[in-house]
Every structure is written in C-alpha cells, then in structure tokens.
Design a protein around this motif. Sequence first.
Motif, short mmCIF file in Angstrom:
data_model
loop_
_atom_site.label_atom_id
_atom_site.label_comp_id
_atom_site.label_asym_id
_atom_site.label_seq_id
_atom_site.Cartn_x
_atom_site.Cartn_y
_atom_site.Cartn_z
N TYR A 129 49.85 -27.08 -96.68
CA TYR A 129 48.77 -27.46 -95.76
C TYR A 129 47.62 -28.19 -96.47
CZ TYR A 129 51.50 -24.09 -93.30
OH TYR A 129 52.57 -23.44 -92.75
N GLU A 130 47.39 -27.83 -97.75
CA GLU A 130 46.23 -28.40 -98.46
C GLU A 130 46.65 -29.22 -99.68
OE1 GLU A 130 42.94 -27.67 -97.71
OE2 GLU A 130 43.14 -26.01 -96.30
N ASN A 131 47.86 -29.06 -100.16
CA ASN A 131 48.27 -29.67 -101.43
C ASN A 131 48.43 -31.19 -101.27
OD1 ASN A 131 49.66 -30.50 -103.73
ND2 ASN A 131 50.86 -28.61 -103.86
N PRO A 132 47.65 -31.99 -102.03
CA PRO A 132 47.72 -33.45 -101.89
C PRO A 132 49.10 -34.03 -102.26
CG PRO A 132 46.27 -32.84 -103.72
CD PRO A 132 46.63 -31.56 -103.01
N PHE A 133 49.94 -33.23 -102.95
CA PHE A 133 51.29 -33.73 -103.27
C PHE A 133 52.17 -33.79 -102.02
CE2 PHE A 133 52.13 -34.05 -107.93
CZ PHE A 133 50.81 -33.90 -108.33
N ASN A 134 51.75 -33.16 -100.92
CA ASN A 134 52.50 -33.28 -99.67
C ASN A 134 52.42 -34.74 -99.17
OD1 ASN A 134 53.38 -33.23 -97.00
ND2 ASN A 134 52.31 -31.38 -96.42
N PRO A 135 51.21 -35.25 -98.82
CA PRO A 135 51.18 -36.67 -98.40
C PRO A 135 51.58 -37.63 -99.50
CG PRO A 135 48.95 -35.75 -98.53
CD PRO A 135 49.89 -34.60 -98.67
N LEU A 136 51.29 -37.28 -100.76
CA LEU A 136 51.55 -38.22 -101.86
C LEU A 136 53.01 -38.67 -101.91
CD1 LEU A 136 50.44 -39.65 -104.41
CD2 LEU A 136 51.02 -37.57 -105.71
N VAL A 137 53.93 -37.74 -101.71
CA VAL A 137 55.35 -38.13 -101.83
C VAL A 137 55.76 -39.07 -100.70
CG1 VAL A 137 56.42 -36.21 -100.53
CG2 VAL A 137 57.62 -37.22 -102.48
N HIS A 138 55.11 -38.92 -99.55
CA HIS A 138 55.45 -39.82 -98.43
C HIS A 138 54.78 -41.19 -98.62
CE1 HIS A 138 57.55 -36.57 -96.59
NE2 HIS A 138 56.49 -35.79 -96.73
N GLU A 139 53.68 -41.21 -99.33
CA GLU A 139 53.04 -42.49 -99.66
C GLU A 139 53.89 -43.27 -100.68
OE1 GLU A 139 49.17 -41.97 -101.40
OE2 GLU A 139 48.88 -44.13 -101.72
N LEU A 140 54.44 -42.52 -101.66
CA LEU A 140 55.15 -43.20 -102.75
C LEU A 140 56.63 -43.44 -102.43
CD1 LEU A 140 53.75 -41.21 -105.82
CD2 LEU A 140 52.99 -43.42 -104.92
N ALA A 171 50.45 -27.58 -84.66
CA ALA A 171 49.90 -26.53 -85.51
C ALA A 171 48.74 -25.86 -84.79
CB ALA A 171 49.41 -27.12 -86.84
N GLY A 172 48.41 -24.67 -85.26
CA GLY A 172 47.31 -23.91 -84.65
C GLY A 172 45.95 -24.34 -85.17
N ARG A 173 45.92 -25.36 -86.04
CA ARG A 173 44.62 -25.85 -86.52
C ARG A 173 44.76 -27.34 -86.85
NH1 ARG A 173 44.49 -23.38 -92.67
NH2 ARG A 173 45.67 -25.06 -93.58
N PRO A 174 43.64 -28.08 -86.96
CA PRO A 174 43.74 -29.52 -87.24
C PRO A 174 44.44 -29.80 -88.57
CG PRO A 174 41.53 -28.95 -86.46
CD PRO A 174 42.26 -27.65 -86.69
N ALA A 175 45.24 -30.87 -88.60
CA ALA A 175 45.98 -31.23 -89.82
C ALA A 175 44.99 -31.67 -90.89
CB ALA A 175 46.97 -32.35 -89.51
N ARG A 176 45.10 -31.06 -92.06
CA ARG A 176 44.12 -31.36 -93.13
C ARG A 176 44.45 -32.63 -93.89
NH1 ARG A 176 41.94 -25.86 -94.24
NH2 ARG A 176 41.52 -25.27 -92.11
N HIS A 177 45.68 -33.15 -93.74
CA HIS A 177 46.05 -34.33 -94.54
C HIS A 177 45.74 -35.64 -93.83
CE1 HIS A 177 47.85 -31.85 -97.56
NE2 HIS A 177 48.74 -31.34 -96.73
N LEU A 178 45.03 -35.58 -92.72
CA LEU A 178 44.76 -36.80 -91.95
C LEU A 178 43.26 -37.07 -91.88
CD1 LEU A 178 47.08 -36.13 -88.87
CD2 LEU A 178 47.59 -37.45 -90.93
N ASP A 179 42.92 -38.36 -91.94
CA ASP A 179 41.55 -38.71 -91.57
C ASP A 179 41.65 -39.73 -90.44
OD1 ASP A 179 42.10 -41.21 -92.65
OD2 ASP A 179 41.33 -40.64 -94.62
N GLY A 180 40.52 -40.18 -89.96
CA GLY A 180 40.50 -41.08 -88.80
C GLY A 180 41.31 -42.35 -89.03
N ALA A 181 41.49 -42.76 -90.30
CA ALA A 181 42.17 -44.02 -90.58
C ALA A 181 43.69 -43.86 -90.63
CB ALA A 181 41.68 -44.56 -91.92
N ALA A 182 44.19 -42.63 -90.46
CA ALA A 182 45.63 -42.40 -90.67
C ALA A 182 46.49 -42.95 -89.55
CB ALA A 182 45.90 -40.91 -90.86
N TYR A 183 45.92 -43.13 -88.37
CA TYR A 183 46.76 -43.66 -87.28
C TYR A 183 45.91 -44.54 -86.36
CZ TYR A 183 44.87 -39.29 -85.36
OH TYR A 183 44.04 -38.27 -84.99
N ASP A 184 46.59 -45.51 -85.74
CA ASP A 184 45.91 -46.45 -84.86
C ASP A 184 45.83 -45.92 -83.44
OD1 ASP A 184 45.74 -48.76 -86.76
OD2 ASP A 184 47.91 -48.45 -86.75
#
Length: 367
Positions: free
Chosen positions: A191-202, A269-282
């Motif tokens: 939920y908080e580990n930056p390596f979660n989004p990182l692997v999908h970026e790379l 999820a039962g809470r807002p996704a922590r790996h997203l900011d406003g720029a993540a989707y159009d």
Amino acid sequence: MTGTRVSPPDAASRDEPAVSTTDAEGLLLRLTAQLDGGTSGRGAQVLSLLTRRIADYRATPVVTFKVRVAGKVRNIGLKLEGVSPWRSVKGRTAISLVASVTPRIGDGARLVESTSGNLGVAMAELASDLGLPFTAVVDDKLPAAMRRRLRGAGAEVVVADGDGDDGLARRLETVRRICSADPAAIWTDQYENPFNPLVHELWTGPEILAQAPDAQALFIGVSTGGTLGGVSRAVRALRPGLKVVGVDVEGSRALGGRAGPRILTGIGAGRPARHLDGAAYDASEVVSSWSGARQCREWRGLTGLGLGGSSGAVLAAALRHLAAHPKLTRVLCLCPDLAENYADTIYDDDWAREQGLVAGAASPALR
Ligand SMILES: Cc1ncc(COP(=O)(O)O)c(C=O)c1O
C-alpha cells in the motif's frame, strides 16, 4: 460485436517476445538503484534469483476484439496479465516488493503481506522458490480458489476476521501485530511501498506502449493504485498524448468515492489509493461491482474468454467511456487476471443468482 476471432491466450502469447536476460538484469539494476543500503549475503542471493524469475517472463499477450459501441466499431485490446508465471499482474509487483526488502533479508527472515488474493499467490510462489517463509494476511472475502492456491504454495494463511466492512483495516492491524511479535518478520507493504508503482513504471508501462503503439486510451483498475500510478508515469514520460482512465467500483474509496457494499475482490479499497496523485489519470470511470461481474459472464458467453472480476469492471468502464466518446476507436484494457480465480464466485451460477446477476442478456453496449 463484429468480426471477432478469439485467440486462446496461450497461443497468442507464443508470438510475444520474451524479456531477455539482459533486460532482466537491466530491470533489476534500475529497481535496486532505488534501494537505501546495500544488499549482501542472503539478500544478494535473493536478488540473483529474482533476475532469473524476471527472465522467465514473456510480454503478456494483447488480444484485440472489434466491438460495435454506440453504432461504431471500436478496437478493444485486452492485455492478459493472467498469462504470466504467477497468473496475475501482481507477479511483477511481488518481484519488486521482494527486491525492495533485500537489504533486510537475513537468516530466519519471514515475509508478511496483506492481500486480497493475487499478490499473496505471487508472493507465496516466489517466496517458496526463494526458500523464504511467507505469511499471507487475508480477510473472509478471499475466494476459496485463491485460498487453495496460497496453501498449495506453502504460505501460512492468517484470516483477519472481525466485525465491520473494512477488511483492509483489519488486515493491516493483523500485519502490525505479527510484525511487532516477530523481529524477523518483514512486511513488504504494497500500500505504501514505492517499489509497487516503480515496477509498473519501469516494466508494465513500457511493455504496454510497445504493444499498443496506436492506442488512444488506456483503462486500468485501482486497488492500491500501484499499477495505475506506475503505468501512468511511463505514459506521461514516453507518450504524453495517450489518455489514461482510472477505473474503480462503487462502494470503494480507492479513487475518492464513498464506502459501501461491493462484491469483487482485487479492485477497490476501503481507503484512498496512496500511490496516485491528481496527475495519474486523465479521467475516471466508476462502475458497480455487480456490472463488472455481469460483464465477465457476458463476455465469456460472447467470446469464450473468461476474464477476472476486476477485468470485467475495467471492460464495463471502457464500454461506457467509448459510448460517450465517439472519436475513440482504439483502446487498451489492462486485465489483471483470468477466470480461474472466480470459479466459486462470478462463474458459479448459484452465486450469480444470489447476487442478482441476470445471465444471458447482452449489455446494450455489446449489441
Ligand atoms: C484482480 C486484481 N485486479 C486489480 C488489482 C489492482 O491493482 P493495484 O493494487 O495495483 O491497484 C489487483 C490488485 O491486487 C488485483 O488482484
């Protein structure tokens, strides 16, 4: 639907390029460049095994359907993450999360993760390859097929039960209790580990862009937001004109909605996704989890392809979005897994009847 030819996923994947060993090493180097602290001993052995597991991967197949939506034929590509070594998009996440904790892996280490199913299965199979014990903290919504797969892979399964709807809060409390009682327990924290989004970026993101050079929009479901957050960073950097649409279900707070009942696992999820900011989707599309489940059943009836629940929700969202956007003719849906995990739920007629899903009627968008 017109001119549809459904390739069996296994046959389709044969034409896809394998990720070469050099790429696997390159990917691991880019991941580990983000680590705080060096890795040696047991952790270094784990990293070298992870390189081999990445090298086993082939690009997951994209199967394209022609679908008439609001009177116009559209090409909808389905990227089937279920056709991969651990049979879901979470295999990539598991590799990255384990890589992120290698500086802490010593003798006696045990991995712990809270999971709604797919990450747990991938972590369990990976941990068993690596010779590391793994504890999966789940809640009572976990489909029976996934519980069997977790146990089959040798995971210890801890069910965080209790009152109330928020299974995630209960699971996280249980993880914290396990970790405070055992200093050798390592929580990979999807939920908080930056390596979660990182692997999908790379990895996932560039793979999608290579396979869908002319796509106009990309639809991705959200739970932790790791897949959407990471893929969208790759899109912003490499193809900024591509529209990214985040998909959530009603009753989920992942994209900022209000909590309520939902029937699908894996999305929401039962809470807002922590790996997203406003720029993540159009744009975002929020569909009911019942319509996602119904979409799965209809799609299998129409095409023979059995999608997982979150993929059904993503497809339902894409069809709705296409109906409102006549200029979109080529889109891609990321499909995190396939029907196998949902034999006891979505694809079980008794369950479907209990949920009030009407079988047999095609949705208006597919007519
Ligand atoms: C079936 C399924 N779909 C979608 C997702 C959402 O992925 P993410 O957590 O990256 O948002 C998951 C995550 O577990 C999943 O298992």
